[in-house]
Write a protein that holds these residues in place. Structure first.
Motif, mmCIF file in Angstrom:
data_model
loop_
_atom_site.group_PDB
_atom_site.id
_atom_site.type_symbol
_atom_site.label_atom_id
_atom_site.label_comp_id
_atom_site.label_asym_id
_atom_site.label_seq_id
_atom_site.Cartn_x
_atom_site.Cartn_y
_atom_site.Cartn_z
ATOM 1 N N TYR A 86 0.831 -1.214 0.000
ATOM 2 C CA TYR A 86 0.000 0.000 0.000
ATOM 3 C C TYR A 86 0.862 1.258 0.000
ATOM 4 C CZ TYR A 86 -3.231 3.608 1.492
ATOM 5 O OH TYR A 86 -3.951 4.762 1.566
ATOM 6 N N VAL A 87 1.871 1.275 0.858
ATOM 7 C CA VAL A 87 2.734 2.455 0.957
ATOM 8 C C VAL A 87 3.481 2.672 -0.353
ATOM 9 C CG1 VAL A 87 4.797 3.389 2.099
ATOM 10 C CG2 VAL A 87 2.971 2.361 3.445
ATOM 11 N N GLY A 91 2.673 1.588 -3.320
ATOM 12 C CA GLY A 91 1.709 1.946 -4.354
ATOM 13 C C GLY A 91 1.267 3.392 -4.241
ATOM 14 N N ALA A 92 1.080 3.873 -3.029
ATOM 15 C CA ALA A 92 0.652 5.248 -2.828
ATOM 16 C C ALA A 92 1.751 6.226 -3.248
ATOM 17 C CB ALA A 92 0.277 5.474 -1.372
ATOM 18 N N ARG A 93 3.009 5.845 -3.002
ATOM 19 C CA ARG A 93 4.119 6.714 -3.379
ATOM 20 C C ARG A 93 4.269 6.778 -4.893
ATOM 21 N NH1 ARG A 93 8.791 5.258 1.039
ATOM 22 N NH2 ARG A 93 7.746 6.244 2.788
ATOM 23 N N GLY A 121 1.997 6.527 -7.100
ATOM 24 C CA GLY A 121 0.951 7.384 -7.601
ATOM 25 C C GLY A 121 0.186 6.803 -8.782
ATOM 26 N N ARG A 122 -0.748 7.601 -9.244
ATOM 27 C CA ARG A 122 -1.653 7.195 -10.305
ATOM 28 C C ARG A 122 -0.937 7.015 -11.643
ATOM 29 N NH1 ARG A 122 -6.482 4.723 -10.730
ATOM 30 N NH2 ARG A 122 -7.477 5.298 -12.660
ATOM 31 N N TYR A 130 0.675 3.648 -11.860
ATOM 32 C CA TYR A 130 -0.379 2.641 -11.987
ATOM 33 C C TYR A 130 -0.857 2.553 -13.439
ATOM 34 C CZ TYR A 130 -4.966 0.513 -11.917
ATOM 35 O OH TYR A 130 -6.046 -0.268 -12.208
#
Length: 131
Positions: free
Chosen positions: A15-16, A18-20, A22-23, A26
């Motif tokens: 999660y961390v 993936g959040a870093r 960013g979109r 992704y």
């Protein structure tokens, strides 16, 4: 317990990270995966594997059906032997399956006549306690 903790730690790390990323990252990963999946070579391989899996499943189903049939025949033979014969001309007063009777089993007398039409007598019902 160790497996659960490891799963939670891995999930949190994913999660961390993936959040870093960013979109944008992704979207990059998603488009690369979509192009790879749409590749004709990949689709050809997928179709081949689906066909092989179907064939293997059919063969396994046929083998299982054969084994179940053999086991059922063996069990039926054992039951016939323990009940007192096959009920076919032996005059042993065996039992045969009769779906018309209330219990599903009709006794056979020495003449081969079944007693499925006779009343079963007093029925006792046991009620199981519920939680």
């Amino acid at each position: 317990m160790k497996g659960k903790v490891l799963f939670l730690v891995a999930g949190a790390a994913g999660y961390v990270l993936g959040a870093r990323a960013g979109r944008e990252r992704y979207e990059q990963i998603s488009s690369v995966a979509a192009r790879a999946w749409g590749n004709p070579k990949v689709q050809s391989t997928v179709n081949d594997l689906e066909g092989k899996a179907t064939d293997v499943a059919k063969q396994a189903g046929a083998k299982a059906q054969e084994k179940v049939g053999a086991a059922a025949g063996s069990v039926a033979g054992t039951v016939r032997a323990k009940v007192g014969g096959s009920g076919e001309g032996e005059g042993g007063g065996g039992m045969v399956y009769d779906p018309a009777s209330a219990s599903g089993v009709a006794s056979v007398d020495d003449s081969g006549a079944t007693s499925a039409d006779e009343p079963l007598g007093e029925q006792h019902h046991t009620r199981m306690p519920t939680d």
